[in-house]
Design a protein around this motif. Sequence first.
Motif, PDB file in Angstrom:
ATOM      1  N   SER A  12       0.757  -1.223  -0.010  1.00 30.38           N
ATOM      2  CA  SER A  12      -0.082   0.037   0.114  1.00 30.38           C
ATOM      3  C   SER A  12       0.861   1.418  -0.015  1.00 30.38           C
ATOM      4  CB  SER A  12      -0.896  -0.006   1.167  1.00 30.38           C
ATOM      5  OG  SER A  12      -1.600   1.196   1.205  1.00 30.38           O
ATOM      6  N   GLU A  13       0.373   2.248  -0.762  1.00 25.32           N
ATOM      7  CA  GLU A  13       0.976   3.398  -0.965  1.00 25.32           C
ATOM      8  C   GLU A  13       0.245   4.542  -0.121  1.00 25.32           C
ATOM      9  OE1 GLU A  13       3.850   4.397  -2.272  1.00 25.32           O
ATOM     10  OE2 GLU A  13       4.440   2.800  -3.811  1.00 25.32           O
ATOM     11  N   CYS A  14      -0.596   4.097   0.711  1.00 26.35           N
ATOM     12  CA  CYS A  14      -1.529   4.835   1.573  1.00 26.35           C
ATOM     13  C   CYS A  14      -0.806   6.314   2.145  1.00 26.35           C
ATOM     14  CB  CYS A  14      -2.112   4.401   2.709  1.00 26.35           C
ATOM     15  SG  CYS A  14      -1.290   4.278   4.182  1.00 26.35           S
ATOM     16  N   PRO A  15      -1.315   7.575   1.589  1.00 27.23           N
ATOM     17  CA  PRO A  15      -0.912   8.606   2.290  1.00 27.23           C
ATOM     18  C   PRO A  15      -0.840   8.852   3.874  1.00 27.23           C
ATOM     19  CG  PRO A  15      -2.824   9.184   1.256  1.00 27.23           C
ATOM     20  CD  PRO A  15      -2.565   7.832   1.056  1.00 27.23           C
ATOM     21  N   GLY A  16       0.164   9.411   4.268  1.00 29.21           N
ATOM     22  CA  GLY A  16      -0.032   9.854   5.736  1.00 29.21           C
ATOM     23  C   GLY A  16      -0.928  10.952   5.852  1.00 29.21           C
ATOM     24  N   ARG A  17      -1.219  11.075   7.233  1.00 30.76           N
ATOM     25  CA  ARG A  17      -2.505  12.138   7.473  1.00 30.76           C
ATOM     26  C   ARG A  17      -2.191  13.473   7.259  1.00 30.76           C
ATOM     27  NH1 ARG A  17       0.055   9.640  11.559  1.00 30.76           N
ATOM     28  NH2 ARG A  17       0.581  10.737  13.692  1.00 30.76           N
ATOM     29  N   PHE A  18      -0.911  13.724   7.192  1.00 30.43           N
ATOM     30  CA  PHE A  18      -0.276  15.183   7.183  1.00 30.43           C
ATOM     31  C   PHE A  18       0.132  15.381   5.679  1.00 30.43           C
ATOM     32  CE2 PHE A  18       0.932  14.116  11.534  1.00 30.43           C
ATOM     33  CZ  PHE A  18      -0.071  14.638  12.200  1.00 30.43           C
ATOM     34  N   ALA A  19      -0.168  14.367   4.630  1.00 29.24           N
ATOM     35  CA  ALA A  19       0.612  14.405   3.272  1.00 29.24           C
ATOM     36  C   ALA A  19       0.240  15.707   2.585  1.00 29.24           C
ATOM     37  CB  ALA A  19      -0.104  13.371   2.581  1.00 29.24           C
ATOM     38  N   TYR A  71       2.118  -4.928  11.380  1.00 29.28           N
ATOM     39  CA  TYR A  71       1.366  -4.520  12.572  1.00 29.28           C
ATOM     40  C   TYR A  71       1.832  -3.405  13.464  1.00 29.28           C
ATOM     41  CZ  TYR A  71       4.616  -7.647  14.381  1.00 29.28           C
ATOM     42  OH  TYR A  71       6.088  -8.478  14.769  1.00 29.28           O
ATOM     43  N   CYS A  72       3.056  -2.764  12.917  1.00 24.86           N
ATOM     44  CA  CYS A  72       4.123  -2.057  13.709  1.00 24.86           C
ATOM     45  C   CYS A  72       3.362  -0.695  14.013  1.00 24.86           C
ATOM     46  CB  CYS A  72       5.432  -1.613  12.806  1.00 24.86           C
ATOM     47  SG  CYS A  72       6.357  -0.599  13.776  1.00 24.86           S
ATOM     48  N   PHE A  73       3.415  -0.501  15.349  1.00 21.78           N
ATOM     49  CA  PHE A  73       2.461   0.695  15.899  1.00 21.78           C
ATOM     50  C   PHE A  73       3.274   2.145  15.257  1.00 21.78           C
ATOM     51  CE2 PHE A  73       5.111  -0.484  19.228  1.00 21.78           C
ATOM     52  CZ  PHE A  73       5.687   0.540  19.594  1.00 21.78           C
ATOM     53  N   ALA A  74       4.552   1.948  14.947  1.00 18.15           N
ATOM     54  CA  ALA A  74       5.373   3.016  14.987  1.00 18.15           C
ATOM     55  C   ALA A  74       4.965   3.545  13.379  1.00 18.15           C
ATOM     56  CB  ALA A  74       6.988   2.723  15.058  1.00 18.15           C
ATOM     57  N   ARG A  75       4.403   2.588  12.514  1.00 17.34           N
ATOM     58  CA  ARG A  75       4.260   3.133  11.053  1.00 17.34           C
ATOM     59  C   ARG A  75       3.838   4.623  10.888  1.00 17.34           C
ATOM     60  NH1 ARG A  75       4.256  -0.485   6.614  1.00 17.34           N
ATOM     61  NH2 ARG A  75       4.639  -2.444   7.084  1.00 17.34           N
ATOM     62  N   PRO A  76       2.683   4.715  11.489  1.00 18.96           N
ATOM     63  CA  PRO A  76       2.096   6.239  11.439  1.00 18.96           C
ATOM     64  C   PRO A  76       3.253   7.539  11.808  1.00 18.96           C
ATOM     65  CG  PRO A  76       0.444   4.966  12.688  1.00 18.96           C
ATOM     66  CD  PRO A  76       1.746   4.126  12.514  1.00 18.96           C
ATOM     67  N   GLN A  87       4.263   1.481   2.538  1.00 18.04           N
ATOM     68  CA  GLN A  87       5.346   0.963   1.847  1.00 18.04           C
ATOM     69  C   GLN A  87       6.687   1.674   2.287  1.00 18.04           C
ATOM     70  OE1 GLN A  87       7.030  -0.321  -2.177  1.00 18.04           O
ATOM     71  NE2 GLN A  87       5.775  -1.896  -1.378  1.00 18.04           N
ATOM     72  N   ASP A  88       6.464   3.190   2.354  1.00 15.71           N
ATOM     73  CA  ASP A  88       7.552   4.129   2.609  1.00 15.71           C
ATOM     74  C   ASP A  88       8.423   3.596   4.047  1.00 15.71           C
ATOM     75  OD1 ASP A  88       7.289   5.541   0.413  1.00 15.71           O
ATOM     76  OD2 ASP A  88       6.179   7.388   1.139  1.00 15.71           O
ATOM     77  N   PHE A  89       7.421   3.363   4.936  1.00 22.04           N
ATOM     78  CA  PHE A  89       7.826   2.981   6.224  1.00 22.04           C
ATOM     79  C   PHE A  89       8.931   1.948   6.294  1.00 22.04           C
ATOM     80  CE2 PHE A  89       7.835   0.444  10.360  1.00 22.04           C
ATOM     81  CZ  PHE A  89       8.123   1.661  11.175  1.00 22.04           C
ATOM     82  N   GLU A  90       8.686   1.146   5.439  1.00 23.06           N
ATOM     83  CA  GLU A  90       9.637  -0.139   5.378  1.00 23.06           C
ATOM     84  C   GLU A  90      10.801  -0.234   4.267  1.00 23.06           C
ATOM     85  OE1 GLU A  90       7.399  -3.897   3.825  1.00 23.06           O
ATOM     86  OE2 GLU A  90       5.710  -2.606   4.789  1.00 23.06           O
TER      87      GLU A  90
END
Length: 348
Positions: A12-19, A71-76, A87-90
């Motif tokens: 997923s390339e889902c945008p962040g909430r502040f994108a 499941y990583c809670f640090a992704r956000p 996918q940016d997170f990883e």
Amino acid sequence: MANQAGNRGTLSECPGRFAVTRIERDEPPAARPTRYHREIARSVITHNRSPDLHFDSSINPYRGCEHGCIYCFARPNHAYVDLSPGQDFESEIFCKDNAAEVLRDALRKPGYRCRPLVIGTATDPYQPVERERRITREILQVLSDCAHPFSLITKSALVLRDLDLIAPMARNGRASVAVSVTTLDNVLKNQLEPRATAGRERVRVVRELARAGVPVTVLVAPLIPFINDHELEDIVEQVAAAGARSAGYVVLRLPHELGALWEQWLQEHYPDRAGRVMATLRELHGGAAYDSRWFHRHQGKGPWASLLSQRFRNACQRHGLAPREGFELDVSGFRPPGLEGQMSLWGD
């Protein structure tokens, strides 16, 4: 610097909430390489006042994590730098290459108060890039040189590389390690945490650490109803036999963008039970997919939470494991870095 592509926790390339920007990429998500970015840190010690945590000071050598745990809670947290928690997170990893230097400066400040530092509270300090970057090892060297107590949290066998630093500190009551064991099923492991060490290899890590005299806690985390909760008793039994001294567990947490990422993963891998999994998570969190309140977020509330708690407590009692409360580490020997030679000037 880039690494080759491979299995990912999410495509997923889902945008962040502040994108505020959107990047159009030429390569398909599955083919994206991992890119490492040098980050010049101004500070490395993070403090928290959360009453449901057993520590108040921590260090994370990396932002983002190539292990790819869905499941990583640090992704956000990647949303804060206008990147996707998907996918940016990883695949976009920020490396605090000057962490040891900044830490050394912090420890020598006149007002510094020594308290145990926990390394790896958000992202794994022993993710793959640590083999080359060695930031975690440099941090441990600083702490060892000045007898500063520390704990590590990891799911990687790479931690054994640093036993030459960890074990002597542990023998003096100044170090402990927490090993996360999510599943012993390699198929499930490859789905949940594709680039992480296999579960049974983590049991070996517990054994090797324990043999070296290092106090080990095992985190059965996250526990996910109808996905891995049936393994709870088996994991506790195996890590106890390997020499773990204590154990804890955390129920799946889904803050911010992680909720949507998790549901995408669930529909892809377990569509037959997705509804049951989400219904149970909502039961654990008072009707919502996640409740972030202190003393609620880690174990949840209600009948399911009580059942998990009872199962976990019974398994630990059966195998002689203490509840996870954090080991008491000795702070009395701390010597600020850079003062060893100066002290002799005043000793005669």
